[in-house]
Design a protein around this motif. Sequence first.
Motif, PDB file in Angstrom:
ATOM      1  N   ARG A   1       0.833  -1.205   0.000  1.00 24.22           N
ATOM      2  CA  ARG A   1       0.000   0.000   0.000  1.00 24.22           C
ATOM      3  C   ARG A   1       0.866   1.252   0.000  1.00 24.22           C
ATOM      4  NH1 ARG A   1      -4.017   2.083  -2.340  1.00 24.22           N
ATOM      5  NH2 ARG A   1      -5.156   3.659  -1.149  1.00 24.22           N
ATOM      6  N   ALA A   2       1.989   1.211   0.699  1.00 21.69           N
ATOM      7  CA  ALA A   2       2.901   2.357   0.673  1.00 21.69           C
ATOM      8  C   ALA A   2       3.386   2.622  -0.744  1.00 21.69           C
ATOM      9  CB  ALA A   2       4.076   2.099   1.607  1.00 21.69           C
ATOM     10  N   GLY A   3       3.721   1.558  -1.490  1.00 23.67           N
ATOM     11  CA  GLY A   3       4.177   1.737  -2.861  1.00 23.67           C
ATOM     12  C   GLY A   3       3.084   2.231  -3.788  1.00 23.67           C
ATOM     13  N   GLU A   4       1.838   1.860  -3.505  1.00 19.07           N
ATOM     14  CA  GLU A   4       0.720   2.334  -4.326  1.00 19.07           C
ATOM     15  C   GLU A   4       0.449   3.822  -4.123  1.00 19.07           C
ATOM     16  OE1 GLU A   4      -1.750  -1.931  -4.185  1.00 19.07           O
ATOM     17  OE2 GLU A   4      -2.379  -0.218  -2.964  1.00 19.07           O
ATOM     18  N   THR A   5       0.813   4.352  -2.971  1.00 12.38           N
ATOM     19  CA  THR A   5       0.499   5.740  -2.633  1.00 12.38           C
ATOM     20  C   THR A   5       1.746   6.608  -2.465  1.00 12.38           C
ATOM     21  OG1 THR A   5       0.420   5.140  -0.277  1.00 12.38           O
ATOM     22  CG2 THR A   5      -1.655   5.092  -1.495  1.00 12.38           C
ATOM     23  N   GLY A   6       2.906   6.052  -2.752  1.00 10.25           N
ATOM     24  CA  GLY A   6       4.151   6.804  -2.612  1.00 10.25           C
ATOM     25  C   GLY A   6       5.302   6.045  -3.243  1.00 10.25           C
ATOM     26  N   ALA A   7       6.485   6.218  -2.694  1.00 10.99           N
ATOM     27  CA  ALA A   7       7.673   5.564  -3.231  1.00 10.99           C
ATOM     28  C   ALA A   7       7.666   4.069  -2.895  1.00 10.99           C
ATOM     29  CB  ALA A   7       8.925   6.223  -2.656  1.00 10.99           C
ATOM     30  N   PRO A   8       8.283   3.237  -3.747  1.00  7.90           N
ATOM     31  CA  PRO A   8       8.353   1.798  -3.458  1.00  7.90           C
ATOM     32  C   PRO A   8       9.071   1.530  -2.138  1.00  7.90           C
ATOM     33  CG  PRO A   8       9.011   2.259  -5.729  1.00  7.90           C
ATOM     34  CD  PRO A   8       8.902   3.580  -5.043  1.00  7.90           C
ATOM     35  N   VAL A   9       8.526   0.587  -1.379  1.00  6.92           N
ATOM     36  CA  VAL A   9       9.070   0.215  -0.071  1.00  6.92           C
ATOM     37  C   VAL A   9       9.022  -1.306   0.046  1.00  6.92           C
ATOM     38  CG1 VAL A   9       8.762   0.365   2.430  1.00  6.92           C
ATOM     39  CG2 VAL A   9       8.302   2.361   1.019  1.00  6.92           C
ATOM     40  N   GLY A  10      10.108  -1.905   0.522  1.00  5.99           N
ATOM     41  CA  GLY A  10      10.100  -3.340   0.783  1.00  5.99           C
ATOM     42  C   GLY A  10       9.560  -3.630   2.162  1.00  5.99           C
ATOM     43  N   PRO A  11       9.068  -4.852   2.397  1.00  2.00           N
ATOM     44  CA  PRO A  11       8.509  -5.184   3.724  1.00  2.00           C
ATOM     45  C   PRO A  11       9.527  -5.085   4.852  1.00  2.00           C
ATOM     46  CG  PRO A  11       8.676  -7.141   2.321  1.00  2.00           C
ATOM     47  CD  PRO A  11       8.940  -5.970   1.452  1.00  2.00           C
ATOM     48  N   GLU A  12      10.811  -5.141   4.536  1.00  3.66           N
ATOM     49  CA  GLU A  12      11.824  -4.985   5.584  1.00  3.66           C
ATOM     50  C   GLU A  12      11.854  -3.571   6.156  1.00  3.66           C
ATOM     51  OE1 GLU A  12      13.674  -3.633   1.803  1.00  3.66           O
ATOM     52  OE2 GLU A  12      12.433  -5.365   2.390  1.00  3.66           O
ATOM     53  N   ARG A  13      11.256  -2.618   5.452  1.00  2.00           N
ATOM     54  CA  ARG A  13      11.168  -1.243   5.938  1.00  2.00           C
ATOM     55  C   ARG A  13       9.768  -0.917   6.468  1.00  2.00           C
ATOM     56  NH1 ARG A  13      12.553   2.626   1.411  1.00  2.00           N
ATOM     57  NH2 ARG A  13      11.623   4.027   2.956  1.00  2.00           N
ATOM     58  N   ALA A  14       8.950  -1.928   6.662  1.00  2.00           N
ATOM     59  CA  ALA A  14       7.589  -1.745   7.162  1.00  2.00           C
ATOM     60  C   ALA A  14       7.429  -2.481   8.485  1.00  2.00           C
ATOM     61  CB  ALA A  14       6.569  -2.275   6.154  1.00  2.00           C
ATOM     62  N   MET A  15       6.596  -1.925   9.356  1.00  2.00           N
ATOM     63  CA  MET A  15       6.231  -2.604  10.591  1.00  2.00           C
ATOM     64  C   MET A  15       4.762  -2.348  10.878  1.00  2.00           C
ATOM     65  SD  MET A  15       7.990  -0.188  13.554  1.00  2.00           S
ATOM     66  CE  MET A  15       7.210  -1.059  14.926  1.00  2.00           C
ATOM     67  N   VAL A  16       4.208  -3.148  11.776  1.00  2.00           N
ATOM     68  CA  VAL A  16       2.802  -3.047  12.125  1.00  2.00           C
ATOM     69  C   VAL A  16       2.711  -2.488  13.539  1.00  2.00           C
ATOM     70  CG1 VAL A  16       0.612  -4.283  12.337  1.00  2.00           C
ATOM     71  CG2 VAL A  16       2.316  -5.034  10.659  1.00  2.00           C
TER      72      VAL A  16
END
Length: 376
Positions: free
Chosen positions: A61-76
């Motif tokens: 969702r981050a990539g759909e609304t902004g710059a591409p991001v891998g899951p290693e840079r995402a947290m919940v």
Amino acid sequence: MSAANAPGVLSMAGGIPAPDSFPVARLAEVTDRILSRSAAAALQYASTAGVPAMREAVARRAGETGAPVGPERAMVTGGSQQGLDLVARTLLDEGDLVALDDPSYLGAVQSFRGAGARLLPLPTDRDGMRTDVLAERLAAGARPKLVYVVPHFHNPTGGVLTTERRRDLAALADRYGFLIVEDDPYGDLAFDGERLPSTDVHGDRVIRLMSLSKTLCPGFRVAGLTAPAGLIGELVAAKQSSDLQTNTFGQHVLAELLGDPAFLPAHLARLRTLYGGKARATAALLRERLPWLAFDDPRGGLFFWCSVDDPRVTSDLLYAHALAQGLALVPGAPFCIEQDGSRLLRLSFATLDEEQRREGVSRLATAFDKARADAH
């Protein structure tokens, strides 16, 4: 919030999504499927950073609304408010400077002050934070560690940070070394369906707080956060010592729901129709019944940001009389850092149906008459 929940009180106060906005039928389907196929994993402890499928959903969702991001840079996180708290506690030291709009989201002001930060309030308008004023403050020697923005349908003002100002903000972050904290719970609620890309398409010094409370439901307390690679580990460590992890079951449910590529576009289109209709109906009623109330029509989000065009009536006085009439609203002063909020107020249009809306506006009209009589 306690006053808004009292029996007989109509609420135009909190930023609470409409119950009929929740995708109940789809959530029931997904819940049944998860309990029948993967109950053991969904009911067990999980990684502090998040269930892998949910981290992938956040990154996607981050990539759909902004710059591409891998899951290693995402947290919940347990809602975006927890993300905001983790950022404040992890990155701020006593006395650090945080720049933000004035007025600003009260939860952010409280988090930053709770971390011992000093605040640098900046003027804001319909086009969001005045980045030209930020540039002037930076040139004069101000050195914020963080700059906090709500880029779409700002709470409380409703402003939308323009592409030019996002580009300017990213350039200033590169030049002066601060981090941008982009808190974006309302970005998918543009009534015309248009959403500007995140500030992170213009620079890489951006932490994104990605709420799902306003678009799916707040009850799961599941949200996303993306950050530069060097920061995500610190934020995960801070979360581990705080609550260990976010609701595993909620993560499994929302990850599967968001994994259906047809779901979110159709769901968001329904929300934009729902809230756009409520906003237009409320605006027409406010103009018809309350000529003393000035506001811009919302372009998205859940709120009207209003001013009282009578020097005798403050928003605090109006609030007290409105509550006595059984209507909850939010005075403007708590959002304001240096700006005078004494005649400002925020009204939510999200939860009231047509009958309640008419009754609520009628109660506000009565409250104003009583407040004006008191002010003499």
